[in-house]
Structure formats: C-alpha cells, structure tokens
Design an enzyme around this catalytic site. Structure first.
Site, PDB file in Angstrom:
ATOM      1  N   GLU A 112      46.325 -10.238 -34.650  1.00  0.00           N
ATOM      2  CA  GLU A 112      45.711  -8.920 -34.539  1.00  0.00           C
ATOM      3  C   GLU A 112      44.187  -9.046 -34.627  1.00  0.00           C
ATOM      4  O   GLU A 112      43.660 -10.093 -35.026  1.00  0.00           O
ATOM      5  CB  GLU A 112      46.227  -8.029 -35.679  1.00  0.00           C
ATOM      6  CG  GLU A 112      47.758  -7.882 -35.726  1.00  0.00           C
ATOM      7  CD  GLU A 112      48.323  -6.943 -34.656  1.00  0.00           C
ATOM      8  OE1 GLU A 112      47.720  -6.806 -33.580  1.00  0.00           O
ATOM      9  OE2 GLU A 112      49.404  -6.367 -34.899  1.00  0.00           O
TER      10      GLU A 112
ATOM     11  N   HIS B  58      45.540  -8.166 -28.987  1.00  0.00           N
ATOM     12  CA  HIS B  58      46.178  -9.298 -29.666  1.00  0.00           C
ATOM     13  C   HIS B  58      46.828 -10.263 -28.673  1.00  0.00           C
ATOM     14  O   HIS B  58      47.224  -9.886 -27.576  1.00  0.00           O
ATOM     15  CB  HIS B  58      47.142  -8.858 -30.775  1.00  0.00           C
ATOM     16  CG  HIS B  58      48.468  -8.297 -30.354  1.00  0.00           C
ATOM     17  ND1 HIS B  58      49.115  -7.331 -31.094  1.00  0.00           N
ATOM     18  CD2 HIS B  58      49.297  -8.559 -29.311  1.00  0.00           C
ATOM     19  CE1 HIS B  58      50.269  -7.050 -30.515  1.00  0.00           C
ATOM     20  NE2 HIS B  58      50.402  -7.773 -29.440  1.00  0.00           N
TER      21      HIS B  58
ATOM     22  N   ASP C  82      56.031 -16.204 -31.430  1.00  0.00           N
ATOM     23  CA  ASP C  82      56.126 -15.439 -32.673  1.00  0.00           C
ATOM     24  C   ASP C  82      57.536 -14.909 -32.922  1.00  0.00           C
ATOM     25  O   ASP C  82      58.406 -14.964 -32.040  1.00  0.00           O
ATOM     26  CB  ASP C  82      55.105 -14.276 -32.664  1.00  0.00           C
ATOM     27  CG  ASP C  82      55.086 -13.520 -31.331  1.00  0.00           C
ATOM     28  OD1 ASP C  82      56.075 -13.589 -30.576  1.00  0.00           O
ATOM     29  OD2 ASP C  82      54.068 -12.874 -31.039  1.00  0.00           O
TER      30      ASP C  82
ATOM     31  N   ASN D 199      45.735  -3.677 -28.267  1.00  0.00           N
ATOM     32  CA  ASN D 199      44.582  -3.852 -29.161  1.00  0.00           C
ATOM     33  C   ASN D 199      43.919  -5.224 -28.982  1.00  0.00           C
ATOM     34  O   ASN D 199      43.092  -5.617 -29.788  1.00  0.00           O
ATOM     35  CB  ASN D 199      45.006  -3.646 -30.626  1.00  0.00           C
ATOM     36  CG  ASN D 199      46.000  -4.705 -31.097  1.00  0.00           C
ATOM     37  OD1 ASN D 199      46.403  -5.581 -30.330  1.00  0.00           O
ATOM     38  ND2 ASN D 199      46.401  -4.630 -32.358  1.00  0.00           N
TER      39      ASN D 199
HETATM   40  C1  GLP Z   1      53.970  -8.024 -28.611  1.00  0.00           C
HETATM   41  C2  GLP Z   1      54.103  -9.564 -28.703  1.00  0.00           C
HETATM   42  C3  GLP Z   1      53.031 -10.201 -27.897  1.00  0.00           C
HETATM   43  C4  GLP Z   1      53.020  -9.515 -26.554  1.00  0.00           C
HETATM   44  C5  GLP Z   1      52.414  -8.161 -26.676  1.00  0.00           C
HETATM   45  C6  GLP Z   1      52.504  -7.315 -25.416  1.00  0.00           C
HETATM   46  O1  GLP Z   1      53.715  -7.433 -29.802  1.00  0.00           O
HETATM   47  N1  GLP Z   1      54.096 -10.128 -30.004  1.00  0.00           N
HETATM   48  O2  GLP Z   1      53.270 -11.590 -27.783  1.00  0.00           O
HETATM   49  O3  GLP Z   1      52.232 -10.236 -25.667  1.00  0.00           O
HETATM   50  O4  GLP Z   1      52.918  -7.518 -27.803  1.00  0.00           O
HETATM   51  O5  GLP Z   1      53.742  -6.709 -25.307  1.00  0.00           O
HETATM   52  P1  GLP Z   1      54.203  -5.886 -24.042  1.00  0.00           P
HETATM   53  O6  GLP Z   1      54.305  -6.850 -22.929  1.00  0.00           O
HETATM   54  O7  GLP Z   1      55.539  -5.296 -24.427  1.00  0.00           O
HETATM   55  O8  GLP Z   1      53.174  -4.849 -23.795  1.00  0.00           O
END
Ligand code: GLP
Length: 257
Positions: free
Chosen positions: A143, A138, A67, A136
C-alpha cells in the site's frame, strides 16, 4: 519501460498472455510471478485458451503468487489459492506442486513471509512478474507508504483496498485486514515485470505511476527504476496521462498467435 496502450481490456489481456507465452516458449522452465485480481482473470482465460489450442504448455513452469490474505485457508472461496486453482491449475497442465502462494493460515504469518522469500530465492528468482495495479497505486498488497526496498512481509490493508476487494467475498463475510505480500524490493528483483491496468478506475493510479514522483506515495512508481518493465493499458486506464500519444504502440494483432 515499454508502455503499450491497447483499445480495450480484452486486447490488453490478450497481449499480456502473448508475452507470458513468449517467455514460456523461450524458457519452458520459467519461474513466473503471478498476480490475482479481476484484471488477471481474462489474462488467465487467454492462457487457458492457448493451452487448449495446443500452443502453450505450462508443465515445466514454476510460479509464485504475489500475495495472500492472512487468515484464509487455501480452500476459502475468496483465497488467492482458490483463484489460482480454479483459473489456471484446473484448466492447464501447470503442476499443482509447482504453484506457490504464501500460506494465509500459517501459524506465524511473519515466519511464513520470510520462508516464502527464501523459497523464491531457492527457485532461482522470478523470470517474469505479472502485476495488477491497485486504484491507490499498490502493487501486490504494498500500500502507499511501503518502502521501495521492502521484502515479503505481513501488511495492513488500506480501507480503500478492502472496499475494492469486497466484491470477491460472500455477502456478510468480512474482508481480512492483513495480507502477506511480496515486498516492492522482492518484486523489483524479478528479471522482468509485466503490469496490466484496465478500466477508468485505474486512470489516476496509472498517471501517478508513470508521470508522478517516484516515491512511497505511489508504490507502482518504483517500477520506473527497473530496467525491464512492460506496462499494458487500455484506453480508459490511460485517460489521465498528460501525453498518452507519447506511449501509443500499434499492435499487429495478426502477430499475436
Ligand atoms: C488486489 C491484489 C493486487 C491486484 C490489485 C488490482 O488487491 N492484491 O495484486 O493487482 O488489487 O486488482 P483488480 O485487478 O481486481 O483491480
């Protein structure tokens, strides 16, 4: 689904890197799906360590990230382009031209999303998709409410996600409201998936993913329909599983080269 609970986040990252390295050793021209977020940084640091030790080359690898934020150019300090450039490209032999992310500043985000999906297909699909987990539930930026058959597209970010990711943006700058993300269906097309979740903030999402209903309330629950998924957790992220002992795997650290 192969679920491993490791003592801490460092051990989970080391294990994830070992599995990525195994994939690349078995197929030096592997197509990797890469993820961003704080969880992945120690995984990439471990891949860098292996590269510097001379035991891992990424020179033949092609990568596609999950993404990117809509509106951010590749050189924006909080863009996922920058994260990948700094965490992996600058510090390994992964070729910059083999690293793909959706262009956040493309004039037509929806057209860019469709083109990105086509680029993944043209590369032959993804061999191993790395995934983090949103608090959440995702995956990528899919989402809650995202259809399990969704493809790469433009999405609105939940306020909870924007709040969680604010830490990556300079004080005073706004977190984008939209992103381009691979869809859940795109992710499920990968031949194998490797999800890493660490820390207590992920515990409710981990329980929903593994023990809740499979459905749009928890996007990551879709992974339970995939035949080849490994989930790496630390003890804190596994804390809300009703029967964590059922998932416990003993790792022989000496086997992790
Ligand atoms: C972000 C990314 C995701 C990631 C997730 C967890 O928003 N778009 O691909 O897996 O949130 O992030 P973190 O590892 O900083 O908790």
């Amino acid at each position: 689904m192969n679920i491993e609970i490791l003592p801490d986040a460092g051990a989970a990252a080391a294990r994830a890197a070992a599995l990525v390295a195994d994939t690349v050793r078995a197929n030096p021209r592997a197509v990797l799906g890469l993820a961003t977020g704080g969880t992945m940084l120690p995984v990439y640091a471990e891949l860098v360590r292996r590269h510097q030790a001379g035991t891992l080359s990424l020179a033949g690898v092609t990568s596609f990230n999950l993404d990117e934020y809509v509106g951010l150019s590749a050189d924006h300090p909080a863009s996922y382009h920058r994260v990948m450039a700094e965490a992996l490209v600058a510090r390994t032999d992964l070729r910059p031209e083999a690293v793909h992310l959706p262009r956040g500043d493309a004039p037509e985000a929806e057209a860019e999303a469709r083109a990105y999906e086509a680029r993944i297909a043209a590369a032959g699909g993804i061999d191993l998709q790395l995934l983090g987990l949103g608090a959440n539930g995702h995956i990528g930026f899919n989402e809650p409410g995202s259809p399990h058959g969704s493809r790469t597209r433009t999405v609105e970010l939940d306020e909870a996600t924007r709040t969680a990711n604010r830490r990556f943006f300079a004080v005073g700058t706004d977190v984008p409201r939209q992103a381009i993300t691979m869809g859940i269906g795109t992710i499920l097309d990968a031949r194998a998936c490797l999800l890493v979740a660490t820390g207590p903030a992920k515990a409710p999402a981990v329980a929903a993913m593994l023990e809740g209903r499979i459905g749009p309330r928890c996007p990551a629950s879709a992974l339970r329909t995939h035949p080849r998924v490994t989930v790496l957790l630390d003890r804190a992220a596994a804390a809300e599983l009703s029967h964590p002992e059922a998932f416990e795997t003993r790792i022989d650290d000496s086997a992790v080269a």
